[in-house]
Scaffold this motif. Sequence first.
Motif, PDB file in Angstrom:
ATOM      1  N   ILE A  92      -7.516  80.956  66.815  1.00  0.00           N
ATOM      2  CA  ILE A  92      -8.768  80.782  66.075  1.00  0.00           C
ATOM      3  C   ILE A  92      -8.545  79.879  64.880  1.00  0.00           C
ATOM      4  CG2 ILE A  92     -10.499  81.957  64.665  1.00  0.00           C
ATOM      5  CD1 ILE A  92     -10.073  84.416  66.532  1.00  0.00           C
ATOM      6  N   ALA A  93      -7.487  80.146  64.119  1.00  0.00           N
ATOM      7  CA  ALA A  93      -7.187  79.335  62.936  1.00  0.00           C
ATOM      8  C   ALA A  93      -6.924  77.888  63.325  1.00  0.00           C
ATOM      9  CB  ALA A  93      -5.992  79.919  62.196  1.00  0.00           C
ATOM     10  N   ALA A  94      -6.197  77.677  64.414  1.00  0.00           N
ATOM     11  CA  ALA A  94      -5.894  76.318  64.847  1.00  0.00           C
ATOM     12  C   ALA A  94      -7.166  75.566  65.229  1.00  0.00           C
ATOM     13  CB  ALA A  94      -4.930  76.350  66.031  1.00  0.00           C
ATOM     14  N   ARG A  95      -8.045  76.231  65.948  1.00  0.00           N
ATOM     15  CA  ARG A  95      -9.279  75.560  66.374  1.00  0.00           C
ATOM     16  C   ARG A  95     -10.193  75.268  65.195  1.00  0.00           C
ATOM     17  NH1 ARG A  95      -8.735  79.081  71.416  1.00  0.00           N
ATOM     18  NH2 ARG A  95      -8.325  77.532  73.052  1.00  0.00           N
ATOM     19  N   ARG A 143      -5.374  77.266  55.277  1.00  0.00           N
ATOM     20  CA  ARG A 143      -5.937  75.941  55.542  1.00  0.00           C
ATOM     21  C   ARG A 143      -7.455  75.992  55.578  1.00  0.00           C
ATOM     22  NH1 ARG A 143      -2.004  72.416  57.126  1.00  0.00           N
ATOM     23  NH2 ARG A 143       0.028  73.337  57.687  1.00  0.00           N
ATOM     24  N   GLY A 144      -8.066  74.869  55.254  1.00  0.00           N
ATOM     25  CA  GLY A 144      -9.516  74.798  55.224  1.00  0.00           C
ATOM     26  C   GLY A 144     -10.108  74.569  56.599  1.00  0.00           C
ATOM     27  N   VAL A 145     -11.316  75.087  56.783  1.00  0.00           N
ATOM     28  CA  VAL A 145     -12.034  74.870  58.026  1.00  0.00           C
ATOM     29  C   VAL A 145     -12.553  73.441  58.027  1.00  0.00           C
ATOM     30  CG1 VAL A 145     -14.048  75.542  59.382  1.00  0.00           C
ATOM     31  CG2 VAL A 145     -12.650  77.296  58.275  1.00  0.00           C
ATOM     32  N   VAL A 146     -12.168  72.664  59.047  1.00  0.00           N
ATOM     33  CA  VAL A 146     -12.577  71.268  59.112  1.00  0.00           C
ATOM     34  C   VAL A 146     -13.599  71.008  60.208  1.00  0.00           C
ATOM     35  CG1 VAL A 146     -10.403  70.450  58.152  1.00  0.00           C
ATOM     36  CG2 VAL A 146     -10.635  70.675  60.622  1.00  0.00           C
ATOM     37  N   ARG A 147     -13.695  71.925  61.161  1.00  0.00           N
ATOM     38  CA  ARG A 147     -14.673  71.747  62.236  1.00  0.00           C
ATOM     39  C   ARG A 147     -14.930  73.074  62.911  1.00  0.00           C
ATOM     40  NH1 ARG A 147     -12.240  71.780  67.333  1.00  0.00           N
ATOM     41  NH2 ARG A 147      -9.971  71.586  67.330  1.00  0.00           N
ATOM     42  N   GLU A 148     -16.061  73.165  63.554  1.00  0.00           N
ATOM     43  CA  GLU A 148     -16.344  74.328  64.372  1.00  0.00           C
ATOM     44  C   GLU A 148     -15.546  74.224  65.661  1.00  0.00           C
ATOM     45  OE1 GLU A 148     -18.534  77.049  63.498  1.00  0.00           O
ATOM     46  OE2 GLU A 148     -17.897  76.024  61.696  1.00  0.00           O
ATOM     47  N   PRO A 149     -15.081  75.352  66.217  1.00  0.00           N
ATOM     48  CA  PRO A 149     -14.332  75.282  67.472  1.00  0.00           C
ATOM     49  C   PRO A 149     -15.193  74.727  68.591  1.00  0.00           C
ATOM     50  CG  PRO A 149     -14.880  77.560  66.931  1.00  0.00           C
ATOM     51  CD  PRO A 149     -15.248  76.727  65.738  1.00  0.00           C
ATOM     52  N   ALA A 150     -14.644  73.778  69.356  1.00  0.00           N
ATOM     53  CA  ALA A 150     -15.396  73.158  70.447  1.00  0.00           C
ATOM     54  C   ALA A 150     -15.720  74.180  71.522  1.00  0.00           C
ATOM     55  CB  ALA A 150     -14.585  72.015  71.045  1.00  0.00           C
ATOM     56  N   ALA A 151     -16.823  73.961  72.222  1.00  0.00           N
ATOM     57  CA  ALA A 151     -17.209  74.880  73.289  1.00  0.00           C
ATOM     58  C   ALA A 151     -16.149  74.901  74.380  1.00  0.00           C
ATOM     59  CB  ALA A 151     -18.557  74.473  73.866  1.00  0.00           C
ATOM     60  N   GLN A 152     -15.531  73.756  74.622  1.00  0.00           N
ATOM     61  CA  GLN A 152     -14.478  73.699  75.615  1.00  0.00           C
ATOM     62  C   GLN A 152     -13.335  72.859  75.051  1.00  0.00           C
ATOM     63  OE1 GLN A 152     -14.431  75.338  78.479  1.00  0.00           O
ATOM     64  NE2 GLN A 152     -16.499  76.144  78.247  1.00  0.00           N
ATOM     65  N   ASP A 153     -12.168  73.396  75.031  1.00  0.00           N
ATOM     66  CA  ASP A 153     -10.986  72.637  74.676  1.00  0.00           C
ATOM     67  C   ASP A 153      -9.807  73.232  75.420  1.00  0.00           C
ATOM     68  OD1 ASP A 153     -10.418  74.953  73.304  1.00  0.00           O
ATOM     69  OD2 ASP A 153     -10.405  74.057  71.338  1.00  0.00           O
TER      70      ASP A 153
END
Length: 399
Positions: free
Chosen positions: A306-309, A382-392
């Motif tokens: 979760i953190a990585a995404r 680390r800061g949130v830079v993007r929402e997790p993609a629907a598919q990755d």
Amino acid sequence: MQHRIIVLGAGYAGAVAAGRLARRLRREDVAITLVDAEPDFVERVRMHQLAVGRELRPRPFGEMFAGTGVEPRRATVTAVDADRGTVTVTDGTGGTGRLTYDTLVYALGSGWNTQGVPGTAEHAHEIAGRPGALRLRERLAGLEAGRSVVVVGGGLTGLEAASEIAESRPDLDVSLAARGDLGDWLSAKGRRHLREVFGRLGVTVHERASVTAVGADRVTLADGRSLPAAVTLWTTGFAVHPIAGATTLKTGDDGRIVVDGTMRSVSHPDVYAVGDAALVAGPGDKPLRMSCASGVPTAWQAADAIAARLTGGKLPRTPLRYVNQCISLGRKEGLIQYVTADDRAVDAALTGRLAALYKELVCKGAAWGVTHPTLGVPTRRRGVVREPAAQDPAVGAAA
């Protein structure tokens, strides 16, 4: 706007996941809510000790998560809408609330499994959680000398419960009914030690004895025999919490949520499942068994994924495997059965007092790991830079 992460269930897996997320992500970027019906952490691996009257150290969630950024909320989960991203809860007064999430970590775990055997729900006791252990504790405390206690189930929980009761109450007639041979999954050394300890403790073992009915004062076996039982303790396995099965989440035949190698739902990418609630493929594509040994590593995997995404980091590639099975046989004896990565016993086993100390360290270490979810290693939020993609890309295959 903060990314809303809700963790359902604060057992080993849920509490570790929440704490680890709080140490991976900047507090100003996320709101982490940990929902559980209990006010403090329950050491599930010690429920057999609680049942015989031993006092356990209280671990209030408010103290455990003070200053971490995790907000504990005492409530019971009644529904999850995985399509709308909401969770319905009730508090102790009967009030109902609805929580909205951007990411959900489902860790509601499991309870006892009656296997549909007649009379079990009405007459048997269970130690899958604190309420059941406390009820058994009260019953055992009022049981006069010479009465019979039958433990049904020859797995890890049954072995620990039977030995704990026999050691703490030598005045009782304790027996164990196992569907197969006693400790038949253990190594030869492990089986020998188990029989020796049960013999010293006076535990009567009924092997290849399937229980077909439970009454108020006896259990009935498949061969027609009946065993007197002032108390019946049912330990034949666990059943997952039913809420997941009532959602649109993809689940397996046993109700566990099907996940990929990062513990993310294969049907809903904003939902992760950990611990007993997750159907996880381990070594050899064998599903991981329901246990603390499985739950904590899946919590690490989910939190780091979760953190990585969210931060644009690298997805974790942590192997999920087993090392040993730790069995306490009362307070003075133990058995550490070493196993292959896919949980098959090897010849090596540790026994006796040293094994008991080993198991105690494992229990203490598991509780310590809840408050130290990165195992004491300093981390950088680390800061949130993007929402997790629907598919990755995910690690590993779906179970």
